[in-house]
Structure formats: C-alpha cells, structure tokens
Design a protein around this motif. Structure first.
Motif, PDB file in Angstrom:
ATOM      1  N   VAL A   1       0.836  -1.193   0.000  1.00  0.00           N
ATOM      2  CA  VAL A   1       0.000   0.000   0.000  1.00  0.00           C
ATOM      3  C   VAL A   1       0.873   1.246   0.000  1.00  0.00           C
ATOM      4  N   GLN A   2       0.500   2.215  -0.824  1.00  0.00           N
ATOM      5  CA  GLN A   2       1.216   3.492  -0.879  1.00  0.00           C
ATOM      6  C   GLN A   2       0.239   4.645  -0.927  1.00  0.00           C
ATOM      7  N   LEU A   3       0.656   5.774  -0.357  1.00  0.00           N
ATOM      8  CA  LEU A   3      -0.067   7.029  -0.477  1.00  0.00           C
ATOM      9  C   LEU A   3       0.871   8.029  -1.138  1.00  0.00           C
ATOM     10  N   VAL A   4       0.386   8.700  -2.173  1.00  0.00           N
ATOM     11  CA  VAL A   4       1.215   9.666  -2.890  1.00  0.00           C
ATOM     12  C   VAL A   4       0.475  10.985  -2.988  1.00  0.00           C
ATOM     13  N   GLU A   5       1.101  12.034  -2.434  1.00  0.00           N
ATOM     14  CA  GLU A   5       0.498  13.368  -2.464  1.00  0.00           C
ATOM     15  C   GLU A   5       0.976  14.146  -3.683  1.00  0.00           C
ATOM     16  N   SER A   6       0.185  15.125  -4.068  1.00  0.00           N
ATOM     17  CA  SER A   6       0.573  16.059  -5.117  1.00  0.00           C
ATOM     18  C   SER A   6      -0.166  17.363  -4.894  1.00  0.00           C
ATOM     19  N   GLY A   7       0.331  18.437  -5.519  1.00  0.00           N
ATOM     20  CA  GLY A   7      -0.383  19.705  -5.493  1.00  0.00           C
ATOM     21  C   GLY A   7       0.222  20.786  -4.632  1.00  0.00           C
ATOM     22  N   GLY A   8       1.302  20.489  -3.944  1.00  0.00           N
ATOM     23  CA  GLY A   8       1.926  21.530  -3.140  1.00  0.00           C
ATOM     24  C   GLY A   8       2.618  22.562  -4.009  1.00  0.00           C
ATOM     25  N   GLY A   9       3.124  23.617  -3.361  1.00  0.00           N
ATOM     26  CA  GLY A   9       3.834  24.635  -4.108  1.00  0.00           C
ATOM     27  C   GLY A   9       3.933  25.926  -3.354  1.00  0.00           C
ATOM     28  N   LEU A  10       4.290  26.978  -4.094  1.00  0.00           N
ATOM     29  CA  LEU A  10       4.453  28.313  -3.527  1.00  0.00           C
ATOM     30  C   LEU A  10       3.283  29.182  -3.969  1.00  0.00           C
ATOM     31  N   VAL A  11       2.682  29.874  -3.021  1.00  0.00           N
ATOM     32  CA  VAL A  11       1.528  30.718  -3.324  1.00  0.00           C
ATOM     33  C   VAL A  11       1.597  31.965  -2.444  1.00  0.00           C
ATOM     34  N   GLN A  12       1.029  33.045  -2.923  1.00  0.00           N
ATOM     35  CA  GLN A  12       0.972  34.262  -2.120  1.00  0.00           C
ATOM     36  C   GLN A  12      -0.158  34.186  -1.113  1.00  0.00           C
ATOM     37  N   ALA A  13      -0.023  34.923  -0.058  1.00  0.00           N
ATOM     38  CA  ALA A  13      -1.081  34.984   0.949  1.00  0.00           C
ATOM     39  C   ALA A  13      -2.391  35.396   0.293  1.00  0.00           C
TER      40      ALA A  13
ATOM     41  N   TRP B   1      -5.434  14.822   6.472  1.00  0.00           N
ATOM     42  CA  TRP B   1      -4.251  15.619   6.163  1.00  0.00           C
ATOM     43  C   TRP B   1      -3.667  16.161   7.469  1.00  0.00           C
ATOM     44  N   TYR B   2      -2.365  16.073   7.561  1.00  0.00           N
ATOM     45  CA  TYR B   2      -1.614  16.615   8.677  1.00  0.00           C
ATOM     46  C   TYR B   2      -0.562  17.560   8.119  1.00  0.00           C
ATOM     47  N   ARG B   3      -0.012  18.409   8.985  1.00  0.00           N
ATOM     48  CA  ARG B   3       1.063  19.273   8.537  1.00  0.00           C
ATOM     49  C   ARG B   3       2.102  19.435   9.633  1.00  0.00           C
ATOM     50  N   GLN B   4       3.320  19.691   9.166  1.00  0.00           N
ATOM     51  CA  GLN B   4       4.431  19.871  10.104  1.00  0.00           C
ATOM     52  C   GLN B   4       5.294  21.020   9.617  1.00  0.00           C
ATOM     53  N   ALA B   5       5.353  22.065  10.446  1.00  0.00           N
ATOM     54  CA  ALA B   5       6.214  23.208  10.168  1.00  0.00           C
ATOM     55  C   ALA B   5       7.586  22.947  10.783  1.00  0.00           C
ATOM     56  N   PRO B   6       8.625  23.626  10.305  1.00  0.00           N
ATOM     57  CA  PRO B   6       9.969  23.399  10.845  1.00  0.00           C
ATOM     58  C   PRO B   6      10.014  23.620  12.348  1.00  0.00           C
TER      59      PRO B   6
ATOM     60  N   VAL C   1       5.066  21.238   5.629  1.00  0.00           N
ATOM     61  CA  VAL C   1       4.967  20.021   4.824  1.00  0.00           C
ATOM     62  C   VAL C   1       3.639  19.360   5.176  1.00  0.00           C
ATOM     63  N   TYR C   2       2.853  19.081   4.167  1.00  0.00           N
ATOM     64  CA  TYR C   2       1.544  18.475   4.361  1.00  0.00           C
ATOM     65  C   TYR C   2       1.608  16.982   4.035  1.00  0.00           C
ATOM     66  N   TYR C   3       1.089  16.189   4.965  1.00  0.00           N
ATOM     67  CA  TYR C   3       1.124  14.736   4.825  1.00  0.00           C
ATOM     68  C   TYR C   3      -0.289  14.181   4.735  1.00  0.00           C
ATOM     69  N   CYS C   4      -0.457  13.258   3.829  1.00  0.00           N
ATOM     70  CA  CYS C   4      -1.699  12.508   3.715  1.00  0.00           C
ATOM     71  C   CYS C   4      -1.610  11.267   4.603  1.00  0.00           C
ATOM     72  N   SER C   5      -2.711  10.929   5.240  1.00  0.00           N
ATOM     73  CA  SER C   5      -2.766   9.727   6.059  1.00  0.00           C
ATOM     74  C   SER C   5      -4.074   9.008   5.798  1.00  0.00           C
TER      75      SER C   5
ATOM     76  N   THR D   1       4.198  16.819   1.029  1.00  0.00           N
ATOM     77  CA  THR D   1       4.335  17.809  -0.042  1.00  0.00           C
ATOM     78  C   THR D   1       4.449  19.194   0.600  1.00  0.00           C
ATOM     79  N   GLN D   2       5.383  19.987   0.099  1.00  0.00           N
ATOM     80  CA  GLN D   2       5.656  21.290   0.700  1.00  0.00           C
ATOM     81  C   GLN D   2       4.641  22.322   0.230  1.00  0.00           C
ATOM     82  N   VAL D   3       4.111  23.056   1.185  1.00  0.00           N
ATOM     83  CA  VAL D   3       3.265  24.218   0.890  1.00  0.00           C
ATOM     84  C   VAL D   3       3.934  25.434   1.517  1.00  0.00           C
ATOM     85  N   THR D   4       4.203  26.433   0.689  1.00  0.00           N
ATOM     86  CA  THR D   4       4.834  27.664   1.160  1.00  0.00           C
ATOM     87  C   THR D   4       3.959  28.839   0.781  1.00  0.00           C
TER      88      THR D   4
END
Length: 121
Positions: free
Chosen positions: A2-14, A36-41, A92-96, A115-118
């Motif tokens: 079993v695998q989960l693969v995310e897509s769609g992250g990127g850089l966007v303005q506020a 969906w979960y997320r982890q900031a530095p 970084v956004y993680y799918c679970s 996947t990184q969202v900035t």
C-alpha cells in the motif's frame, strides 16, 4: 504493498489557493478515515482535517472556514482545498489513511511522503 502519494503543493501568495491530492494504491480491501496533517519546521505534526468513510469531517480550528477536505472512494483519493492561505499555513503536508490491505485482517495508518506548501506574505 500500500502506498499514499500526495501532489499539489507549491508556492503561493497569501490569500491564494492550492488543492492537494492524495492517491492510495496497492492491494487494498478497504479504506477507513483519511486525513491531512502538517508539520512546520521545528514543530510537531498536527491534524489539519480528517474525513470518515461516510464523509463526516473535522478540522483544526486554525483552518475552519478556509480549508475543505473531500474524498472519492471509487478513486481511492482524498483532497484538501485550501483557500485564503496565510503564511502560517506554510508546512509540509502529509496525507494519512487507515487502510486494511487485501488478505490482511487488520487495518493500520499509512502515510504519504509529504508535499511542501509555502505561503509568502
């Protein structure tokens, strides 16, 4: 396997929008909750949104009214529509997903690679 693969992250303005997608693949018998979960530095991984197999949802307070989680059971996918993004959404956004593989009696949580969202101010 079993695998989960995310897509769609990127850089966007506020104030902008992004849509994350996550596809589950492999020999799957059933998929229960997805999320969906997320982890900031330097911070712990936190829940953003979760959806049951019956489409009940719950959200972190910080994203209510801005993010929408949905799923397509036939395609084994979960989505996160993120609107009115803020710099504090950067992470970084993680799918679970809680998945029962075929030929295995129990289910467990699986994770994507992230996947990184900035969001720039």
């Amino acid at each position: 396997q079993v695998q989960l693969v995310e897509s769609g992250g990127g850089l966007v303005q506020a104030g902008g929008s992004l849509r994350l997608s996550c596809a589950a693949s492999g020999t799957i018998f059933s998929i229960n909750d997805m999320g969906w979960y997320r982890q900031a530095p330097g911070k712990q991984r936190d829940l953003v949104a979760r959806i049951t197999s019956g489409a009940d949802t719950n959200y972190a307070d910080s994203v209510k009214g801005r993010f929408t989680i949905s799923r397509d059971n036939g395609k084994k996918m979960v989505y996160l529509q993120m609107d009115n993004l803020k710099p504090e959404d950067t992470a970084v956004y993680y799918c679970s997903a809680n998945i029962r593989p075929l030929y295995i009696r129990i289910s467990r949580d699986y994770w994507g690679q992230g996947t990184q969202v900035t969001v720039s101010s």
